[in-house]
Design a protein around this motif. Structure first.
Motif, PDB file in Angstrom:
ATOM      1  N   ARG A 139       0.869  -1.176   0.000  1.00  9.02           N
ATOM      2  CA  ARG A 139       0.000   0.000   0.000  1.00  9.02           C
ATOM      3  C   ARG A 139       0.905   1.224   0.000  1.00  9.02           C
ATOM      4  NH1 ARG A 139      -5.185  -1.148   0.739  1.00  9.02           N
ATOM      5  NH2 ARG A 139      -5.692   1.016   1.210  1.00  9.02           N
ATOM      6  N   GLY A 140       0.842   2.005  -1.072  1.00 11.75           N
ATOM      7  CA  GLY A 140       1.753   3.127  -1.202  1.00 11.75           C
ATOM      8  C   GLY A 140       1.074   4.371  -1.737  1.00 11.75           C
ATOM      9  N   GLU A 141       1.881   5.321  -2.166  1.00  7.50           N
ATOM     10  CA  GLU A 141       1.365   6.590  -2.680  1.00  7.50           C
ATOM     11  C   GLU A 141       0.645   6.400  -4.008  1.00  7.50           C
ATOM     12  OE1 GLU A 141       3.037  11.016  -4.071  1.00  7.50           O
ATOM     13  OE2 GLU A 141       4.448   9.479  -3.323  1.00  7.50           O
ATOM     14  N   PHE A 142       1.157   5.504  -4.854  1.00  7.12           N
ATOM     15  CA  PHE A 142       0.621   5.353  -6.202  1.00  7.12           C
ATOM     16  C   PHE A 142      -0.063   4.007  -6.441  1.00  7.12           C
ATOM     17  CE2 PHE A 142       4.214   8.300  -6.451  1.00  7.12           C
ATOM     18  CZ  PHE A 142       3.656   9.363  -7.140  1.00  7.12           C
ATOM     19  N   TYR A 143       0.309   2.979  -5.672  1.00  9.33           N
ATOM     20  CA  TYR A 143      -0.188   1.638  -5.958  1.00  9.33           C
ATOM     21  C   TYR A 143      -0.614   0.918  -4.677  1.00  9.33           C
ATOM     22  CZ  TYR A 143       2.585   2.605 -10.147  1.00  9.33           C
ATOM     23  OH  TYR A 143       3.114   3.187 -11.262  1.00  9.33           O
TER      24      TYR A 143
END
Length: 252
Positions: A139-143
C-alpha cells in the motif's frame, strides 16, 4: 546479440521524421523468442503508463518463454502526448514521476519474487505448496497491490533491469534498481566519472557494484569525412553545431 524494442505510446507527429510506429514490445519479443533461439531481447517499458502487476506478469511469462533472454529497461515518460492517451490527467511533474518510478520498481520486484512453484511434501495430498506463494500487501502513494504474482519465478534467474537515466534523479534510479546501465557520453573520462558516481550511489543503497554493468551507447553516423558525418549528425539531432551537440549531451 540482442534486439531492442521501445514502448512508444504515441504516434510521432513530425512528418520530417520517421513516424515512430512500433509494435507492443513484450508481444513482439515473445513471438521472436519462440522463432529465434539464440538472441536476447531488451524491452523498454514506461513506469508512468504501466501497472506493476500487469508488467510483472507479462515479464515473468516472457522470461519463461525465452529461457531468461530478457532485459527490461524502465523509463519515466515525459511526453505529454503519451499522457493524453492514458486519461485526461496531465503528465505529473518530473519529481512525482520519479517517485512513482521508484514505487513501481519496488512493487514489480516484490511480485517477481513472490511465488516459487514447489512440490508439496505430500504430492498425493495437493499439487503444489502454497507456502511459497507470498502476498506482498503493498500500500503506497501510487499503488495498492496485494499479490502474489500468479506466474512462478525461476529460482535460477529473473529478467535483468536496464536503465539509461543520466540526470540526477535518473542516476539515482539506476543506482537503486539497474543492472544494465546505458551510458552515452563523449569521452572516456566522462564515462568513468559517470560510472564512479553510479557506484558511489549504489554502495550507499547497499548494493554490490559487481552486479552493475555500464554499457556504452553508440549510434554510427557515416560520412566520407568527419565534417560530413558531423553535418549529418547535426541534422539528425537538431543541435545545429558541434557546440550545440555538446550542450545537448551535457544537459541529459
Amino acid at each position: 546479440m540482442r534486439c531492442s524494442f521501445q514502448t512508444i505510446r504515441a504516434l510521432g507527429a513530425d512528418p520530417a521524421q520517421r513516424p515512430l510506429h512500433s509494435f507492443e514490445p513484450l508481444t513482439l519479443s515473445t513471438a521472436l523468442a519462440v522463432a529465434v533461439p539464440d538472441i536476447g531481447f531488451e524491452i523498454t517499458v514506461s513506469s508512468t503508463c504501466s501497472a506493476p502487476y500487469d508488467l510483472a506478469r507479462r515479464l515473468a511469462t516472457l522470461d519463461h518463454i525465452s529461457g531468461g533472454r530478457v532485459i527490461c529497461n524502465i523509463v519515466s515518460s515525459f511526453n505529454p502526448a503519451v499522457a493524453a492517451n492514458y486519461g485526461s490527467a496531465p503528465l505529473p511533474p518530473r519529481e512525482a514521476r520519479y517517485r512513482q518510478a521508484h514505487e513501481f520498481m519496488s512493487v514489480v520486484g516484490a511480485l517477481l519474487d513472490s511465488w516459487e512453484l514447489r512440490l508439496p511434501a505430500d504430492p498425493q495430498a495437493r499439487l503444489w505448496d502454497p507456502d511459497f506463494a507470498r502476498p506482498i500487501g503493498h500500500r503506497g502513494e501510487f499503488y495498492n497491490v496485494a499479490g502474489p504474482l500468479n506466474v512462478p519465478r525461476d529460482r535460477r534467474r529473473r529478467a535483468l533491469i536496464g536503465q539509461a537515466g543520466a540526470s540526477g534523479p535518473g542516476l539515482d534510479f539506476a543506482a537503486a534498481y539497474g543492472e544494465i546501465i546505458y551510458c552515452s557520453l563523449l569521452s572516456l573520462s566522462a564515462a568513468r566519472a559517470f560510472r564512479d558516481e553510479l557506484h558511489k550511489l549504489a554502495i550507499a543503497k547497499g548494493r554490490d557494484v559487481g552486479s552493475l554493468s555500464v554499457v556504452p551507447g553508440l549510434v554510427p553516423i557515416i560520412g566520407r569525412n568527419r565534417e560530413e558525418a558531423l553535418e549529418r549528425h547535426e541534422a539528425v539531432s537538431g543541435t545545429g553545431s558541434e557546440e550545440g551537440l555538446l550542450r545537448l549531451r551535457q544537459g541529459c
